[in-house]
Design a protein around this motif. Structure first.
Motif, PDB file in Angstrom:
ATOM      1  N   GLY A  42       0.782  -1.223   0.000  1.00  0.00           N
ATOM      2  CA  GLY A  42       0.000   0.000   0.000  1.00  0.00           C
ATOM      3  C   GLY A  42       0.814   1.273   0.000  1.00  0.00           C
ATOM      4  N   LYS A  43       2.124   1.136  -0.107  1.00  0.00           N
ATOM      5  CA  LYS A  43       2.982   2.324  -0.095  1.00  0.00           C
ATOM      6  C   LYS A  43       3.810   2.397  -1.378  1.00  0.00           C
ATOM      7  N   GLU A  44       4.354   3.567  -1.624  1.00  0.00           N
ATOM      8  CA  GLU A  44       5.193   3.734  -2.800  1.00  0.00           C
ATOM      9  C   GLU A  44       6.604   3.211  -2.514  1.00  0.00           C
ATOM     10  N   ARG A  45       7.303   2.884  -3.595  1.00  0.00           N
ATOM     11  CA  ARG A  45       8.683   2.450  -3.459  1.00  0.00           C
ATOM     12  C   ARG A  45       9.513   3.592  -2.910  1.00  0.00           C
ATOM     13  N   GLU A  46      10.393   3.288  -1.946  1.00  0.00           N
ATOM     14  CA  GLU A  46      11.187   4.344  -1.339  1.00  0.00           C
ATOM     15  C   GLU A  46      12.655   3.974  -1.316  1.00  0.00           C
ATOM     16  N   PHE A  47      13.473   5.001  -1.319  1.00  0.00           N
ATOM     17  CA  PHE A  47      14.917   4.845  -1.285  1.00  0.00           C
ATOM     18  C   PHE A  47      15.360   4.356   0.083  1.00  0.00           C
ATOM     19  N   VAL A  48      16.328   3.427   0.076  1.00  0.00           N
ATOM     20  CA  VAL A  48      16.892   2.924   1.322  1.00  0.00           C
ATOM     21  C   VAL A  48      18.369   3.304   1.439  1.00  0.00           C
ATOM     22  N   ALA A  49      19.156   2.932   0.437  1.00  0.00           N
ATOM     23  CA  ALA A  49      20.596   3.191   0.481  1.00  0.00           C
ATOM     24  C   ALA A  49      21.160   3.093  -0.933  1.00  0.00           C
ATOM     25  N   ALA A  50      22.300   3.742  -1.146  1.00  0.00           N
ATOM     26  CA  ALA A  50      22.957   3.681  -2.450  1.00  0.00           C
ATOM     27  C   ALA A  50      24.458   3.728  -2.257  1.00  0.00           C
ATOM     28  N   THR A  58      28.606   6.521  -0.084  1.00  0.00           N
ATOM     29  CA  THR A  58      27.377   5.829   0.289  1.00  0.00           C
ATOM     30  C   THR A  58      26.336   6.847   0.746  1.00  0.00           C
ATOM     31  N   TYR A  59      25.083   6.480   0.588  1.00  0.00           N
ATOM     32  CA  TYR A  59      23.974   7.360   0.902  1.00  0.00           C
ATOM     33  C   TYR A  59      22.893   6.530   1.586  1.00  0.00           C
ATOM     34  N   TYR A  60      22.234   7.137   2.571  1.00  0.00           N
ATOM     35  CA  TYR A  60      21.225   6.416   3.329  1.00  0.00           C
ATOM     36  C   TYR A  60      19.990   7.278   3.546  1.00  0.00           C
ATOM     37  N   ALA A  61      18.848   6.618   3.552  1.00  0.00           N
ATOM     38  CA  ALA A  61      17.639   7.282   4.021  1.00  0.00           C
ATOM     39  C   ALA A  61      17.763   7.508   5.515  1.00  0.00           C
ATOM     40  N   GLU A  62      17.151   8.575   5.984  1.00  0.00           N
ATOM     41  CA  GLU A  62      17.280   8.924   7.404  1.00  0.00           C
ATOM     42  C   GLU A  62      16.806   7.783   8.296  1.00  0.00           C
ATOM     43  N   PHE A  63      15.780   7.087   7.881  1.00  0.00           N
ATOM     44  CA  PHE A  63      15.174   6.090   8.766  1.00  0.00           C
ATOM     45  C   PHE A  63      16.021   4.821   8.905  1.00  0.00           C
ATOM     46  N   LYS A  65      19.671   5.154   8.873  1.00  0.00           N
ATOM     47  CA  LYS A  65      21.012   5.544   9.303  1.00  0.00           C
ATOM     48  C   LYS A  65      21.334   4.970  10.674  1.00  0.00           C
ATOM     49  N   GLY A  66      22.518   4.389  10.762  1.00  0.00           N
ATOM     50  CA  GLY A  66      22.950   3.783  12.010  1.00  0.00           C
ATOM     51  C   GLY A  66      22.497   2.350  12.182  1.00  0.00           C
ATOM     52  N   ARG A  67      21.602   1.889  11.317  1.00  0.00           N
ATOM     53  CA  ARG A  67      21.104   0.509  11.420  1.00  0.00           C
ATOM     54  C   ARG A  67      21.490  -0.329  10.202  1.00  0.00           C
ATOM     55  N   PHE A  68      21.466   0.255   9.021  1.00  0.00           N
ATOM     56  CA  PHE A  68      21.759  -0.463   7.781  1.00  0.00           C
ATOM     57  C   PHE A  68      23.117  -0.008   7.239  1.00  0.00           C
ATOM     58  N   THR A  69      23.801  -0.933   6.590  1.00  0.00           N
ATOM     59  CA  THR A  69      25.074  -0.621   5.943  1.00  0.00           C
ATOM     60  C   THR A  69      25.084  -1.214   4.540  1.00  0.00           C
ATOM     61  N   ILE A  70      25.346  -0.358   3.566  1.00  0.00           N
ATOM     62  CA  ILE A  70      25.457  -0.817   2.188  1.00  0.00           C
ATOM     63  C   ILE A  70      26.932  -1.003   1.852  1.00  0.00           C
ATOM     64  N   SER A  71      27.216  -2.036   1.087  1.00  0.00           N
ATOM     65  CA  SER A  71      28.595  -2.293   0.680  1.00  0.00           C
ATOM     66  C   SER A  71      28.573  -3.053  -0.638  1.00  0.00           C
ATOM     67  N   ARG A  72      29.747  -3.190  -1.209  1.00  0.00           N
ATOM     68  CA  ARG A  72      29.834  -3.943  -2.453  1.00  0.00           C
ATOM     69  C   ARG A  72      31.198  -4.615  -2.530  1.00  0.00           C
ATOM     70  N   LEU A 104      21.434   9.334  -6.796  1.00  0.00           N
ATOM     71  CA  LEU A 104      21.230   7.909  -6.541  1.00  0.00           C
ATOM     72  C   LEU A 104      20.040   7.625  -5.649  1.00  0.00           C
ATOM     73  N   THR A 105      19.455   8.664  -5.060  1.00  0.00           N
ATOM     74  CA  THR A 105      18.263   8.469  -4.246  1.00  0.00           C
ATOM     75  C   THR A 105      16.987   8.383  -5.071  1.00  0.00           C
ATOM     76  N   LEU A 106      17.089   8.635  -6.360  1.00  0.00           N
ATOM     77  CA  LEU A 106      15.924   8.648  -7.220  1.00  0.00           C
ATOM     78  C   LEU A 106      15.768   7.312  -7.938  1.00  0.00           C
ATOM     79  N   SER A 107      14.650   6.653  -7.721  1.00  0.00           N
ATOM     80  CA  SER A 107      14.424   5.353  -8.360  1.00  0.00           C
ATOM     81  C   SER A 107      14.333   5.488  -9.873  1.00  0.00           C
ATOM     82  N   ALA A 108      13.840   6.621 -10.351  1.00  0.00           N
ATOM     83  CA  ALA A 108      13.635   6.797 -11.790  1.00  0.00           C
ATOM     84  C   ALA A 108      14.942   6.775 -12.574  1.00  0.00           C
ATOM     85  N   GLY A 109      16.059   6.992 -11.884  1.00  0.00           N
ATOM     86  CA  GLY A 109      17.329   7.043 -12.581  1.00  0.00           C
ATOM     87  C   GLY A 109      17.948   5.696 -12.878  1.00  0.00           C
ATOM     88  N   TYR A 110      17.451   4.655 -12.263  1.00  0.00           N
ATOM     89  CA  TYR A 110      18.074   3.332 -12.407  1.00  0.00           C
ATOM     90  C   TYR A 110      17.510   2.574 -13.604  1.00  0.00           C
TER      91      TYR A 110
END
Length: 123
Positions: A42-50, A58-63, A65-72, A104-110
């Protein structure tokens, strides 16, 4: 056709951890900026991390930060999302995405998207 394959989702209790992985078939991901997005019912797709293609930025959504870590790991052609201190509101389908030259926070760019992996956090 490049395919992105997510794995690592599942059911976890609140406060627990999961690690999501995103791997590619048929092409290297090492030159691509990549990101994680999520969509709850019921919700729209939202950015999590990039993460930039070098892994330096690296970039994180505020919600998260401090809990999730993106890596590659470009040698393994894989991107990860380590999720700690999970909350019930983190429940969603998580998608990996690649190949964006826009903010990178924009889904439309991928240009490339995976099929998603379900993460369910119980209270």
């Amino acid at each position: 056709q490049v395919q992105l394959l997510e794995s690592g989702g599942g059911l976890v209790q609140a406060g627990g951890s999961l690690r999501l992985s995103c791997a590619a078939s048929r092409r290297t991901l090492s030159n691509y900026n990549m990101g994680w997005f999520r969509q709850a019912p019921g919700k729209e797709r939202e950015f999590v991390a990039a993460i930039s293609w070098t892994g330096v930025n690296t970039y994180y959504a505020e919600f998260v930060k401090g809990r999730f870590t993106i890596s590659r790991d470009n040698a393994k052609n894989t991107m990860y999302l380590q999720m700690n201190s999970l909350k019930p509101e983190d429940t969603a389908v998580y998608y990996c995405a690649a190949d964006s030259s826009r903010p990178l926070t924009l889904s439309a760019g991928y240009k490339l998207w995976g099929q998603g992996t379900q993460v369910t956090v119980s209270s």
